[in-house]
Design a protein around this motif. Structure first.
Motif, mmCIF file in Angstrom:
data_model
loop_
_atom_site.group_PDB
_atom_site.id
_atom_site.type_symbol
_atom_site.label_atom_id
_atom_site.label_comp_id
_atom_site.label_asym_id
_atom_site.label_seq_id
_atom_site.Cartn_x
_atom_site.Cartn_y
_atom_site.Cartn_z
ATOM 1 N N GLY A 75 -7.685 -16.242 -7.533
ATOM 2 C CA GLY A 75 -7.627 -15.575 -6.228
ATOM 3 C C GLY A 75 -7.780 -16.603 -5.125
ATOM 4 N N ASP A 77 -9.772 -16.265 -2.981
ATOM 5 C CA ASP A 77 -11.224 -16.292 -2.792
ATOM 6 C C ASP A 77 -11.858 -17.524 -3.446
ATOM 7 N N SER A 204 -1.779 -11.470 -4.598
ATOM 8 C CA SER A 204 -2.461 -10.164 -4.608
ATOM 9 C C SER A 204 -1.801 -9.102 -3.741
ATOM 10 N N LYS A 205 -0.976 -9.473 -2.780
ATOM 11 C CA LYS A 205 -0.475 -8.479 -1.842
ATOM 12 C C LYS A 205 1.013 -8.204 -2.102
ATOM 13 N N GLY A 215 -4.416 -17.170 -6.483
ATOM 14 C CA GLY A 215 -4.257 -17.553 -5.085
ATOM 15 C C GLY A 215 -3.696 -18.954 -4.995
#
Ligand SMILES: *Cc1c(COP(=O)(O)O)cnc(C)c1O
Length: 344
Positions: A75, A77, A204-205, A215
């Motif tokens: 991710g 993140d 993710s989107k 990510g």
């Protein structure tokens, strides 16, 4: 050019990274008895490529960057967390970002004992570099800019971002999680020009792969190498690498989803504006609409009762009475609109 090494925390600069079996031998061989793996074939009995070379090659082609300018994280993140840990001395340095924005910058800073300095976006959620610079001090190591911004949905003014890139002597992160939904080309094109610039994007989107946790960070090789030195050795598992490769083979599907979501965003925005309890719909360059209600909390509870979950942002700075609504399928959007139009 900025001296990146002088910005890296001293303990990280001095760190001798873990060297995995797959780091120490990458050539062709027929017998691999170097990593204590189970020798019997399961499809997944081997450790994955720690540097995800095949995947990065494909991403590089699509994004027009070099494979060595890509870092992949569990991710985005993970990239946010690693960036703060690489550059911010706990208890000393700070990060700076305009509010309201994505919540993870604050959480990751908190975990690392890093102070957060904030500045308000203006009432249209626009960024003004001169206002931001009033908050920069000599301990500010990273500026996070989210564009299109979550939760407001707008892209930040490119001229203001460029102004920050020209003047700031620390690291600038532009988080482009929603870049596929906006007309801007984004800032990856500037990584050769500004060696302190990092772009974050995600699967993710728009790519529809939030569940595989992948990510991307794009930056000059020196910053990418810093992240590679401190990441967990096998941070991207084999299943994730495979799924991402499959999805990249069929990027037309992603484009088709984006097209449909954009058409639905437009329809949803118009329809929401005609609903009684809606006071305002903020313009969006992303796949969600920050919507102002007469009573956000009451509307949230009413929708949950109808089994529709939106994101309550009403306690967030500049988001008084706001709910953030992701664009769903046409059927889901109809259910939302139907429920809201029946509200008294
Ligand atoms: C959703 C989102 C991300 C994505 O995080 P992942 O860890 O890649 O799922 C990053 N930044 C912002 C602003 C987001 O809204």
């Amino acid at each position: 050019m900025i001296d990146i090494q002088s910005l890296v925390r001293k303990n990280i600069r001095d760190l001798k990274p873990y060297s995995s079996a797959r780091d120490e031998f990458q050539g062709k061989a027929s017998v691999f008895i170097d990593a204590n793996e189970n020798p019997y074939e399961t499809g997944y009995n081997r450790y994955p490529d720690p540097l995800q070379r095949e995947l990065k090659q494909k991403i590089a082609e699509i994004k027009s960057v070099e494979p060595t300018q890509i870092f992949l994280g569990n991710g985005s993140d993970e990239a946010i967390d690693l960036l703060i840990r690489a550059f911010c001395e706990p208890g000393l340095d700070n990060i700076l970002y305009p509010e309201p924005t994505y919540g993870m910058y604050k959480v990751s800073a908190g975990i690392n004992g890093t102070e957060v300095v904030t500045v308000d976006l203006n009432e249209d959620f626009d960024l003004e570099a001169s206002v931001l610079f009033e908050r920069v001090n000599h301990l500010t190591k990273i500026i996070f800019l989210c564009s299109p911004n979550n939760p407001s949905g707008n892209t930040l003014d490119e001229i203001e971002i460029l102004d920050i890139l020209r003047k700031f002597r620390g690291i600038v992160v532009v988080d482009e999680a929603y870049i596929d939904f906006c007309s801007s080309n984004g800032f990856a094109q500037y990584i050769d020009q500004f060696n302190n610039l990092i772009i974050l994007q995600t699967f993710s989107k728009a790519w529809g792969l939030a569940g595989i946790r992948l990510g991307m960070a794009f930056a000059n090789t020196e910053i990418i190498n810093v992240l590679n030195r401190i990441k967990p050795p096998y941070n991207i598992n084999a299943l994730t690498q495979q799924e991402a490769l499959k999805s990249l083979e069929n990027s037309a599907q992603k484009d088709k989803w984006v097209e449909e979501i954009l058409a639905e965003r437009e329809r949803l925005e118009k329809a929401l504006k005609d609903i009684n309890v809606v006071k305002r719909v903020h313009p969006s360059d992303a796949n969600f609409l920050l919507t102002v209600f007469e009573d956000a909390k009451g509307t949230y509870d009413y929708l949950v009762d109808k089994e529709i979950v939106v994101r309550d942002r009403s306690n967030v700075k500049l988001c008084d009475q706001c709910l953030r609504i992701s664009v769903g399928t046409p059927e889901e959007n109809d259910l939302l609109l139907g429920a809201l139009s029946k509200m008294k």
